[in-house]
Design a protein around this motif. Structure first.
Motif: not given
Length: 721
Positions: A290-298, A619-622, A666-671
């Motif tokens: 779930k967190v790694l999905f938020l990493y996609i735009p980073l 998550l550190q690796a991600g 937008g992703m953050a809004h639905y998290y």
């Protein structure tokens, strides 16, 4: 066997001083030296590519970001090696040896004398230098990336369970040593690079700029090994990242295996792993995914952030670095970031965030990260505005179909000429031009005489004129002097040959109506000694130089040796010095640092709070992977974009990040924020004979970054990854 080894190793306790293990001293010093080594080398790297290897801006930027990307990809490999086979101590030692060798190879690659057979300061075998550089960078990337996930966790291993307070203090000191090493190296190595050194010829001292970091890395390795007998060395127990990857892989494989069968649908795609893995592990993987999905735009943020060491440094080479009491080298501008970070973190924590809270605004972690992206985009808009101002001050050089001509009057009277049919008057001992001509022929008339001269298209030329003819001509510099240096040459209109030198630089003999070659001098006051053929004929002439200028110093026929000799020498400006001050880069550094504080720091805190206790390393690796991917984005844009203007590339990056910022918001809004401990409690009852559960518990202790969770947010905020 592993358990026995672990028990044996844990009995070797470190000596204590004031309640702290004495072994942590060696670890902190090691980290300081290693970070000095890494950031010191990286600070001057893009200038080494640009001005020693002679690559253009795009290629220098490409290779720089490829190297940085590798440095953030290899930590995954280092973590697997440490947790699965060698353990943290041996991994740090072995990879530090590789790291030290890589730094030494880089220092050797920068020694221009090893292939400078003509002693002219230009390496003859550039292939050798490039090959050594690439080998050195690969070894450094593998070394620094491999030990990155190990050192902090190894320091945490030195403490016992009842020393939680001391462990917390250690991490604060540890991260302080990172920033101290980074800051000092960013100041010192540009100074070393700016020196001139060499056996047969004098050049910018890249061997010293790389050699000192290499020496510091050797010291880091030696200090770490000296503390060997004091360390608590936990044996490798298996890597949780591999376990997570296997679980995800099995779920995907099982899902596709039964995609056309009559199996009932499952609530989450990870539930397809239930046939092999226990529910607690699956629940933990769900939280991580779930967190790694938020990493996609980073990665887009890091694509902009890491250009401080490439594009922004190259931008600084075209600016004025004179701050009055001191002069700033282009690569030293990178020190603004660590200085501002140390200043901004307490301001943001103790002033900005409380102020926002008092205003009743719900500034959630993901909203903070969104704001960080927006600030980084603004930083690149600021960089684009500065670049536009710089471009307006740059000289207009001839295109491939044009030629530029400057005419210098050698006569002590006004000279009337006709250039391609256009009449001009050139005052005594003055110049006229540069004039741009769209032809390779020039018609020049002196009174009733007319002569035709061939011109070199794509070049600048200076012609020396008398009342009746062209006495000599030269090819002038077609580019701004590199690295903020200044090109100086002499023209002799005096009646006899003259010798010119400045300090250790001998410009040489300059015959009558002849040009000397261009010689580079740094910013500041430069004094020349001009001597004649007769004994005692000496003249001292001083010129105050800025950054990036080019001058022709004309010695006229009226020149006489003596106290007033300097006043007769004419200073002719070929290329104007840099006029845009480096201080104009501070706003873009400020905006970028503010973005880093609210993005990077908050991102680490958010990731740790939303992940299970035993999966911090995943998550550190991600997180590190997003940095690597950001540098890869720079490579793609630099190679594919090929924009003619640098300011346009800055605007492109800013626009891309703004688009990503909107997507992320937008992703953050639905998290939905979660409490991992509450979810884990739902799966607290399990079969004590469950092999997967036992393996999970065993892996929990082996997580290389698990100790970091015991630090408070202020400690994490000081780190420089």
């Amino acid at each position: 066997m592993a358990d026995k080894e672990q028990g044996k190793e844990q009995k070797t306790k470190s000596k204590e001083c004031c309640g702290y293990p004495l072994s942590i001293f060696f670890i902190v010093v090691n980290e300081f030296c290693e970070r000095f080594s890494y950031y010191g080398m990286r600070t001057v790297l893009v200038l080494y590519f640009r001005y020693f290897l002679r690559w253009d801006d795009d290629l220098a930027t490409t290779i720089y970001h490829t190297f940085v990307a590798l440095c953030y990809l290899t930590p995954i490999l280092g973590a697997i090696i440490a947790d699965s086979w060698l353990g943290k101590f041996k991994t740090i030692v072995y990879l530090s040896i590789v790291y030290t060798i890589g730094q030494a190879v880089m220092a050797v690659s920068a020694i221009h004398d090893i292939t400078d057979e003509n002693h002219d300061g230009t390496p003859d075998n550039m292939t050798l230098h490039v090959a050594l550089s690439m080998v050195g960078l690969l070894l450094i990337a593998f070394g620094t990336g491999g030990i990155k996930p190990c050192v902090a966790a190894f320091g945490g291993d030195q403490f016992e369970d009842h020393q939680e307070k001391q462990r917390s203090t250690f991490f604060s000191i540890f991260y302080l040593s990172i920033n101290a090493g980074s800051l000092l190296s960013t100041v010192i190595t540009p100074i070393l690079r700016a020196q001139e050194c060499g056996i047969n010829s004098q050049q910018k001292c890249y061997p010293l700029a790389f050699g000192v970091p290499a020496a510091l890395m050797a010291v880091a390795l030696l200090v770490f090994i000296l503390g060997s007998s004091m360390y608590v060395k936990a044996a490798p127990k298996g890597n949780i990242m591999l376990e997570v990857c296997k679980c995800i892989g099995f779920a995907i494989k099982n899902r596709f295996k039964h995609r056309s069968s009559s199996y009932p649908k499952r609530e989450h795609w990870m539930d397809w792993a239930e046939e092999k893995y226990d529910k607690l592990l699956i629940a933990q993987v769900k939280m991580v995914v779930k967190v790694l999905f938020l990493y996609i735009p980073l990665p887009m943020f890091w694509a902009l952030f890491d250009q401080q060491g490439s594009r922004w440094t190259l931008q600084a080479t075209t600016m004025n670095g004179n701050f009055g009491f001191f002069t700033v080298q282009p690569d030293q501008m990178q020190t603004v970031n660590p200085i501002l970070i140390l200043a901004m973190v307490p301001v943001v924590d103790n002033l900005i965030y409380p102020l926002i809270k008092k205003c009743g605004l719900n500034f959630t972690p993901l909203k903070k990260m969104t704001a960080g992206m927006f600030l980084a985009a603004l930083a690149f808009v600021a960089a684009a505005l500065v670049q536009i101002q710089i471009d307006q001050t740059l000289p207009s050089f001839p295109s491939a179909s044009e030629a530029q001509v400057k005419l210098l009057n050698l006569e002590n009277s006004t000279l009337s000429i006709s250039l391609n049919g256009q009449s001009e008057e050139i005052p005594a001992f003055q110049s006229y031009g540069y004039t741009t001509l769209n032809t390779d022929k020039m018609e020049l008339s002196f009174g009733n005489q007319s002569q035709s001269y061939d011109l070199l298209k794509g070049d600048r030329q200076t012609l020396l004129l008398t009342a009746t003819r062209v006495e000599a001509w030269s090819e002038d510099s077609n580019t701004k002097p590199e690295q903020g240096s200044n090109d100086i040459r002499f023209v002799n209109g005096y009646g006899s040959e003259l010798n010119v030198k400045s300090g250790s630089k001998n410009i040489g003999n300059v015959g009558r109506f002849k040009f000397s070659n261009y010689t580079q001098f740094p910013e500041g006051t430069t004094t020349f000694i001009i001597s004649g053929l007769a004994a005692g004929e000496l003249c001292q002439y001083s010129i105050n130089l800025g950054f990036g200028s080019s001058y022709t110093l004309f010695i006229p026929s009226t020149f006489k040796f003596g106290n007033e000799c300097a006043s007769t020498i004419k200073q002719i400006e070929d290329i104007k010095p840099n006029t845009i001050h480096m201080a104009w880069q501070i706003p873009q550094y400020f905006l970028m640092t503010c973005g880093e504080v609210v993005f990077s720091v908050t991102g680490l805190e958010f990731s740790y709070s939303q992940a299970p206790k035993n999966m911090k390393s995943v998550l550190q690796a991600g997180w590190l992977l997003t940095t690597a991917m950001g540098n890869i984005i720079v490579l793609i844009v630099a190679e594919v974009g090929q924009l003619p203007e640098q300011w346009a590339e800055y605007v492109l990056f800013a626009s891309l990040l703004l688009c990503v910022c909107i997507i992320f918001s937008g992703m953050a809004h639905y998290y939905t924020y979660i409490d991992p401990s509450e979810i884990e409690e739902q799966f607290s009852e399990y079969d004590p004979d469950d092999k997967n559960r036992k393996q999970l518990e065993m892996n929990t202790d082996a997580v290389h970054a698990s100790d970091n969770e015991k630090t408070n947010p202020n400690e994490i905020k000081q780190t420089k990854i």
